[in-house]
Scaffold this motif. Structure first.
Motif, PDB file in Angstrom:
ATOM      1  N   THR A 298       1.485-117.214 -42.439  1.00  0.00           N
ATOM      2  CA  THR A 298       0.656-118.470 -42.828  1.00  0.00           C
ATOM      3  C   THR A 298       1.450-119.650 -42.206  1.00  0.00           C
ATOM      4  OG1 THR A 298       1.965-118.144 -44.936  1.00  0.00           O
ATOM      5  CG2 THR A 298      -0.135-117.284 -44.924  1.00  0.00           C
ATOM      6  N   PRO A 299       1.214-120.284 -41.502  1.00  0.00           N
ATOM      7  CA  PRO A 299       0.390-119.849 -40.184  1.00  0.00           C
ATOM      8  C   PRO A 299       1.454-118.765 -39.122  1.00  0.00           C
ATOM      9  CG  PRO A 299       0.723-122.028 -39.719  1.00  0.00           C
ATOM     10  CD  PRO A 299       1.366-121.763 -41.260  1.00  0.00           C
ATOM     11  N   SER A 300       0.929-118.076 -38.461  1.00  0.00           N
ATOM     12  CA  SER A 300       1.988-117.510 -37.594  1.00  0.00           C
ATOM     13  C   SER A 300       2.163-118.208 -36.209  1.00  0.00           C
ATOM     14  CB  SER A 300       1.382-116.182 -37.201  1.00  0.00           C
ATOM     15  OG  SER A 300       0.021-116.483 -36.561  1.00  0.00           O
ATOM     16  N   SER A 301       3.117-117.903 -35.472  1.00  0.00           N
ATOM     17  CA  SER A 301       3.462-118.342 -34.334  1.00  0.00           C
ATOM     18  C   SER A 301       2.974-117.326 -33.239  1.00  0.00           C
ATOM     19  CB  SER A 301       5.046-118.479 -33.796  1.00  0.00           C
ATOM     20  OG  SER A 301       5.640-119.220 -35.051  1.00  0.00           O
ATOM     21  N   ARG A 302       2.186-117.746 -32.538  1.00  0.00           N
ATOM     22  CA  ARG A 302       1.156-116.482 -31.562  1.00  0.00           C
ATOM     23  C   ARG A 302       1.897-116.511 -30.429  1.00  0.00           C
ATOM     24  NH1 ARG A 302      -4.092-115.053 -32.179  1.00  0.00           N
ATOM     25  NH2 ARG A 302      -4.790-113.907 -30.276  1.00  0.00           N
ATOM     26  N   THR A 303       2.109-114.943 -30.070  1.00  0.00           N
ATOM     27  CA  THR A 303       2.822-114.720 -28.761  1.00  0.00           C
ATOM     28  C   THR A 303       2.177-113.464 -28.548  1.00  0.00           C
ATOM     29  OG1 THR A 303       4.473-113.259 -29.991  1.00  0.00           O
ATOM     30  CG2 THR A 303       5.217-115.486 -29.493  1.00  0.00           C
ATOM     31  N   ASP A 304       1.039-113.735 -27.615  1.00  0.00           N
ATOM     32  CA  ASP A 304       0.140-112.582 -27.005  1.00  0.00           C
ATOM     33  C   ASP A 304       1.047-111.875 -25.832  1.00  0.00           C
ATOM     34  OD1 ASP A 304      -2.390-112.799 -28.420  1.00  0.00           O
ATOM     35  OD2 ASP A 304      -1.952-115.066 -27.814  1.00  0.00           O
ATOM     36  N   HIS A 305       0.953-110.618 -26.010  1.00  0.00           N
ATOM     37  CA  HIS A 305       1.556-109.616 -24.939  1.00  0.00           C
ATOM     38  C   HIS A 305       0.559-108.616 -24.530  1.00  0.00           C
ATOM     39  CE1 HIS A 305       5.732-111.298 -24.886  1.00  0.00           C
ATOM     40  NE2 HIS A 305       5.287-111.784 -26.037  1.00  0.00           N
ATOM     41  N   THR A 306       0.615-108.144 -23.292  1.00  0.00           N
ATOM     42  CA  THR A 306      -0.335-107.062 -22.938  1.00  0.00           C
ATOM     43  C   THR A 306       0.280-105.950 -22.742  1.00  0.00           C
ATOM     44  OG1 THR A 306      -1.687-108.699 -21.579  1.00  0.00           O
ATOM     45  CG2 THR A 306      -1.834-106.306 -21.055  1.00  0.00           C
ATOM     46  N   PHE A 307       0.139-104.682 -23.087  1.00  0.00           N
ATOM     47  CA  PHE A 307       0.628-103.379 -23.341  1.00  0.00           C
ATOM     48  C   PHE A 307      -0.074-102.517 -22.863  1.00  0.00           C
ATOM     49  CE2 PHE A 307       2.665-105.698 -26.629  1.00  0.00           C
ATOM     50  CZ  PHE A 307       4.056-105.404 -26.661  1.00  0.00           C
ATOM     51  N   PHE A 308       0.396-101.435 -22.232  1.00  0.00           N
ATOM     52  CA  PHE A 308      -0.291-100.261 -21.578  1.00  0.00           C
ATOM     53  C   PHE A 308       0.366 -98.832 -22.043  1.00  0.00           C
ATOM     54  CE2 PHE A 308      -0.449-103.784 -18.641  1.00  0.00           C
ATOM     55  CZ  PHE A 308      -1.892-103.849 -18.262  1.00  0.00           C
ATOM     56  N   PRO A 309      -0.589 -97.922 -22.477  1.00  0.00           N
ATOM     57  CA  PRO A 309       0.241 -96.395 -22.485  1.00  0.00           C
ATOM     58  C   PRO A 309       1.119 -96.023 -21.393  1.00  0.00           C
ATOM     59  CG  PRO A 309      -2.257 -96.738 -23.051  1.00  0.00           C
ATOM     60  CD  PRO A 309      -1.866 -97.811 -22.538  1.00  0.00           C
ATOM     61  N   VAL A 310       2.219 -95.552 -21.771  1.00  0.00           N
ATOM     62  CA  VAL A 310       3.018 -95.217 -20.486  1.00  0.00           C
ATOM     63  C   VAL A 310       2.305 -94.392 -19.431  1.00  0.00           C
ATOM     64  CG1 VAL A 310       5.114 -93.842 -20.001  1.00  0.00           C
ATOM     65  CG2 VAL A 310       5.129 -95.285 -21.576  1.00  0.00           C
ATOM     66  N   GLY A 311       2.381 -94.518 -18.113  1.00  0.00           N
ATOM     67  CA  GLY A 311       1.556 -93.694 -16.892  1.00  0.00           C
ATOM     68  C   GLY A 311       0.154 -94.099 -17.098  1.00  0.00           C
ATOM     69  N   GLN A 312      -0.261 -95.313 -17.554  1.00  0.00           N
ATOM     70  CA  GLN A 312      -1.668 -95.580 -17.566  1.00  0.00           C
ATOM     71  C   GLN A 312      -1.893 -97.248 -17.512  1.00  0.00           C
ATOM     72  OE1 GLN A 312      -4.329 -93.674 -20.441  1.00  0.00           O
ATOM     73  NE2 GLN A 312      -2.604 -92.544 -21.105  1.00  0.00           N
ATOM     74  N   MET A 313      -1.368 -97.466 -16.293  1.00  0.00           N
ATOM     75  CA  MET A 313      -1.358 -99.038 -16.135  1.00  0.00           C
ATOM     76  C   MET A 313      -2.734 -99.428 -15.531  1.00  0.00           C
ATOM     77  SD  MET A 313       1.169-101.647 -14.799  1.00  0.00           S
ATOM     78  CE  MET A 313       0.910-103.372 -14.583  1.00  0.00           C
ATOM     79  N   GLU A 314      -3.871 -98.779 -15.789  1.00  0.00           N
ATOM     80  CA  GLU A 314      -5.108 -99.302 -15.228  1.00  0.00           C
ATOM     81  C   GLU A 314      -5.713-100.571 -16.158  1.00  0.00           C
ATOM     82  OE1 GLU A 314      -4.607 -96.071 -16.194  1.00  0.00           O
ATOM     83  OE2 GLU A 314      -4.523 -95.277 -14.389  1.00  0.00           O
ATOM     84  N   GLN A 315      -6.334-101.446 -15.716  1.00  0.00           N
ATOM     85  CA  GLN A 315      -6.861-102.549 -16.181  1.00  0.00           C
ATOM     86  C   GLN A 315      -7.566-102.342 -17.452  1.00  0.00           C
ATOM     87  OE1 GLN A 315     -10.033-104.151 -16.333  1.00  0.00           O
ATOM     88  NE2 GLN A 315     -11.199-102.633 -14.930  1.00  0.00           N
ATOM     89  N   ASP A 316      -8.372-101.334 -17.465  1.00  0.00           N
ATOM     90  CA  ASP A 316      -9.250-101.095 -18.708  1.00  0.00           C
ATOM     91  C   ASP A 316      -8.453-100.302 -19.435  1.00  0.00           C
ATOM     92  OD1 ASP A 316      -9.011 -98.700 -17.029  1.00  0.00           O
ATOM     93  OD2 ASP A 316     -10.867 -97.850 -17.469  1.00  0.00           O
ATOM     94  N   LYS A 317      -7.028 -99.769 -19.555  1.00  0.00           N
ATOM     95  CA  LYS A 317      -6.187 -99.037 -20.475  1.00  0.00           C
ATOM     96  C   LYS A 317      -5.515-100.383 -21.300  1.00  0.00           C
ATOM     97  CE  LYS A 317      -7.408 -95.207 -19.606  1.00  0.00           C
ATOM     98  NZ  LYS A 317      -8.228 -94.237 -20.507  1.00  0.00           N
ATOM     99  N   GLY A 318      -5.359-101.485 -20.865  1.00  0.00           N
ATOM    100  CA  GLY A 318      -4.512-102.627 -21.333  1.00  0.00           C
ATOM    101  C   GLY A 318      -4.918-102.947 -22.882  1.00  0.00           C
ATOM    102  N   ILE A 319      -3.958-103.338 -23.571  1.00  0.00           N
ATOM    103  CA  ILE A 319      -4.272-103.735 -25.065  1.00  0.00           C
ATOM    104  C   ILE A 319      -3.509-105.203 -25.138  1.00  0.00           C
ATOM    105  CG2 ILE A 319      -2.787-102.241 -26.017  1.00  0.00           C
ATOM    106  CD1 ILE A 319      -3.784-102.730 -28.594  1.00  0.00           C
ATOM    107  N   ASN A 320      -4.105-106.197 -25.600  1.00  0.00           N
ATOM    108  CA  ASN A 320      -3.506-107.459 -25.767  1.00  0.00           C
ATOM    109  C   ASN A 320      -3.271-107.569 -27.421  1.00  0.00           C
ATOM    110  OD1 ASN A 320      -3.155-110.178 -24.381  1.00  0.00           O
ATOM    111  ND2 ASN A 320      -3.992-110.779 -26.147  1.00  0.00           N
ATOM    112  N   MET A 321      -1.901-107.853 -27.792  1.00  0.00           N
ATOM    113  CA  MET A 321      -1.660-107.888 -28.951  1.00  0.00           C
ATOM    114  C   MET A 321      -0.667-108.872 -29.141  1.00  0.00           C
ATOM    115  SD  MET A 321      -0.242-104.443 -30.169  1.00  0.00           S
ATOM    116  CE  MET A 321       0.992-103.413 -29.052  1.00  0.00           C
TER     117      MET A 321
END
Length: 809
Positions: free
Chosen positions: A512-535
């Protein structure tokens, strides 16, 4: 002739003091409210227009969908600005800004720091884009060299008094020395850049030169050359994406831009005019909290409604009292007066009354201005030195007088002298339908404002009482923990010995409020663009989950007995859902620590926390992760109650002992939470204020009409009482006509208010439902107020001795 009109007008106003007061005071309330809201609207619409060539300045916005997240950003990648300037001659100049938050600042020779709330990194081209006058120093060179700073005249006086600050040193963050190379004029309060009192040279931060096309951190502004069409220029962003961003995607994801788009993800850049930012932009990473054009529209409509209600009152009372002036009109016409002269006379009376009301309105508005500023969070003032202000007031007074008096003037002047003098004219029917329609219109508006106020306050109460998934009460936040240097842990442990302190955590990240730091993560061994998660990735310590009151849904939180937790990560349920893991614990994911995407780090999921609202309730809960990492922004203490002031005093004593010369600054988390919804709270207060005013104005008119009705039906009431009618019968007789009109107003007003408030609630991802009883309550309140207003005159008439009214027959 005019002198005669004025004399007659004054005589009529003086002879009918009661009705003159109702008209003048009601119209003054409407005008005063309209004046205050107009000042507010003018202030909101003036943002950023004081900059030279403001119409040619645009900011780049970014809209991104990737990894299960939709982001609407007010920032762009660091290379974009100067790449555009290099490739496109349509751009005259560019500048980037990067928010650096609050910092501790002191003169090099001073022992104590001062807290600077709004420190910003800026390119050396800042003064070429924004025409902020430089009071000292050279605008061309002021921010070119690393570790140079330009300060505002307010900061110059704060840090250096009457001394010349040029060439002197400021210590920022207790570690970096900056040389003052310029003093600029304070940025106007009517700017989304307001409160920027300290500009650090952009070349002082390495992050400005990393060249990452995927990292969005910089508020980027373009100054176009004369004659360039920004709408047409936006088409060039596709070329930029193909030429630069596509290469970065291939190196980062191994996928082309087209492949990314086919998967449903996208990256889009758009332009927003500088002068539109304050009212039309509510994106992540805004430099300041902006306004809302919807509220400007709402307040403008409310101002118009209030003024209309006041004018309606005048027309109602003037036409209602037409019987009293019918014989006057008949005599004047019999003596040769033309209709045009009668119209002129009645309009003169109306305009005179309007100017009396206007004078009273200015006094009322001036007296109420401090309260209104506090209510609206503004610093508006009367532009008494501006000719246009007085000209607008005079025109408004004349226009309102002509508008409000037009129908009564033409209505009264149309009477036929023969019929009037024979008492054979139907006075009631001629103006009755209009009066009834105007009463309905008044209360339609009142019902809408009552419903709006109720819905807003119910939504605010919902926000206050909703279970957010974390502790916000009794949470003491001590700011600027980095000022303790290596004593942060010791400070935390010593404060924990105070009896009222239950637990503590050290972190820069709060919900309240947060400092935003967006990062992209991938499951290990799966760096395909449709496997990424932004959090989001928050750096926390071992006690964060416990202190913040987060609930573990699976696995465990960080624990000191597990050294491997330094490579562990805790995610929320939303992140687990996007990753597609039924049981995420033990799964490994990886991401990058730097904007250049070269430092790869792998984490093992050790726990899942239940979803909690780390952003506004206007947004759905997104993906979030917690990692163990030192982040000494704040120390947060969970208090158990007791004497809070005494506890804060003890914490302050420890601070001064361990961090001498560093300012002690604290706040409470519930205050931070409330700040997020401050604009909605203000709208609610303004709504209820003007709803009350609209009801008062409407009741003044209703009171006058009921008084006139009772006066007109005095003899009828006397006859009825002689024949045995009770006081209750008389009150019912006089009230039912008005009650019917109020019910009609409720039937019309409720559907309109339902539609409007439903649209407002749609801005919140989490909101109350529009329950039927809210509309019933609003209708019942309107009826109660109307009946109380009418009943006073009805009871007074019913209690009158019938002998007095019948004796005159």
């Amino acid at each position: 002739m005019l002198q005669n009109y004025l004399k007659i007008a004054w005589r009529n106003l003086r002879n009918h003091k009661f009705y003159s007061f109702l008209n003048i005071f009601g119209l003054a309330l409407g005008l005063a409210s309209c004046l205050l809201i107009t000042l507010y609207v003018i202030d909101e619409l003036s943002y950023d227009k004081s900059f030279g060539h403001a119409e040619r300045i645009y900011r780049i916005n970014a809209d991104i969908r990737f990894g299960g997240a939709d982001m609407s950003l007010a920032v762009a990648p660091d290379p974009l600005a100067f790449t555009l300037k290099k490739d496109y001659p349509q751009i005259e100049q560019v500048v980037r800004l990067r928010e650096n938050g609050s910092q501790l600042v002191r003169r090099a020779e001073a022992a104590e720091n001062l807290k600077e709330e709004h420190v910003v990194y800026a390119d050396s081209t800042f003064f070429k884009v924004f025409s902020v006058p430089m009071l000292m120093g050279d605008a061309e060179k002021a921010l070119k060299d690393p570790h140079t700073v330009v300060i505002s005249e307010t900061d110059a006086a704060k840090y250096f008094g009457a001394e010349n600050p040029i060439g002197k040193a400021l210590i920022v963050d207790n570690s970096q020395t900056y040389t003052v190379t310029g003093v600029m004029q304070d940025i106007p309060a009517q700017s989304h850049l307001r409160d920027m009192n300290m500009l650090l040279s952009m070349s002082s931060t390495e992050e400005s030169r990393l060249g990452g096309w995927g990292s969005h951190n910089f508020n980027t502004y373009l100054l176009f050359r004369e004659g360039v069409d920004p709408v047409q220029f936006e088409k060039n962003f596709e070329t930029v994406l193909q030429k630069y961003t596509a290469k970065w995607l291939v190196s980062f994801l191994g996928a082309s831009l087209d492949e990314v788009r086919k998967s449903g993800s996208y990256l889009r850049y758009t332009l927003i005019p500088l002068t539109d930012i304050h009212l039309h932009s509510d994106r992540t990473s805004e430099i300041n909290v902006n306004g809302n054009i919807q509220y400007v529209y709402i307040f403008a409509v409310v101002a118009l409604f209030l003024l209309t209600i006041a004018c309606v009152n005048f027309m109602n009372l003037a036409t209602a009292r037409s019987a009293n002036r019918a014989k006057e009109v008949g005599v004047r016409k019999a003596l040769g007066s033309e209709r045009s002269s009668l119209v002129s006379q009645f309009l003169t009376e109306s305009v005179m009354l309007s100017f009396f009301s206007l004078a009273l309105a200015v006094i009322l508005a001036y007296a109420a201005l401090p309260y209104f500023n506090n209510l609206a969070g503004k610093q508006v003032s009367f532009p008494i030195q501006k000719v246009w202000f007085w000209a607008a007031l005079l025109l408004t007074g004349g226009a309102v007088g002509m508008l409000a008096g037009s129908y009564p003037a033409f209505f009264l002047s149309a009477f036929k002298p023969l019929k009037v003098l024979k008492n054979s004219v139907e006075l009631q029917g001629k103006g009755g339908y209009l009066r009834n329609g105007l009463v309905v219109f008044q209360f339609v508006i009142s019902v809408m404002l009552i419903v709006g106020t109720g819905v807003i306050y119910r939504q605010l109460n919902f926000i206050q009482t909703k279970k957010l998934g974390f502790n916000k009460d009794q949470m003491l936040i001590v700011n600027d923990a980095y000022a303790l240097n290596n004593q942060v842990k010791s400070f935390k442990e010593q404060v924990m010995r105070i009896p009222n302190v239950e637990s503590a955590t050290v972190t820069s990240f709060l919900p309240t409020p947060s400092s935003r730091t967006d990062h992209t993560f991938f499951p290990v061994g799966q760096m395909e663009q449709d496997k990424g998660i932004n959090m989001q990735k928050w750096a926390v310590d071992y006690d964060f989950v416990k202190t913040m009151g987060l609930q573990i849904a699976n696995g465990r939180p960080f624990q000191e007995e597990f050294p491997s937790d330094s490579a562990g990560i805790v995610i929320n349920e939303a992140a687990a859902k996007v990753l597609g893991y039924a049981d995420p614990v033990g799964k490994r994911i990886f991401g990058y620590e730097d904007a250049a995407l070269t430092q790869k780090v792998t984490y093992t999921i050790i726990g899942v926390v239940k979803n909690f609202h780390f952003e506004s309730l206007k947004k759905n809960i997104g993906a979030l992760s917690l990692v163990l990492y030192r982040s000494n922004g704040n120390v947060v203490f969970k208090l158990s109650g007791g004497n809070v002031a005494q506890t804060v005093g003890q914490v302050e004593q420890l601070w001064k002992k361990m961090a001498p010369g560093q300012p002690f600054s604290y706040r409470f988390m519930d205050e931070d939470f409330n700040q997020v919804y401050r604009s909605e709270e203000r709208v609610g207060k303004i709504f209820i204020t003007f709803a009350v005013i609209s009801i008062i104005i409407g009741c003044l008119g209703l009171f006058g009409l009921s008084a006139y009705t009772a006066e007109r039906r005095t003899k009828e009431i006397g006859v009825r009482k002689v024949l045995g009618a009770s006081v209750a019968n008389i009150v019912t007789l006089l009230s039912k006509e008005f009650l019917r009109l109020i019910i009609i107003a409720i039937v019309i007003g409720i559907p309109i208010s339902w539609f409007g408030m439903n649209q407002w609630l749609n801005d919140f991802a989490y909101h109350v439902d529009l329950a039927w009883w809210m509309f019933v309550a609003a209708g019942a309140l309107a009826i109660t107020i109307a009946l109380l207003t009418v009943s006073f005159q009805s009871i007074k008439a019913a209690l009158m001795n019938p002998v007095k009214s019948l004796r005159s027959e």
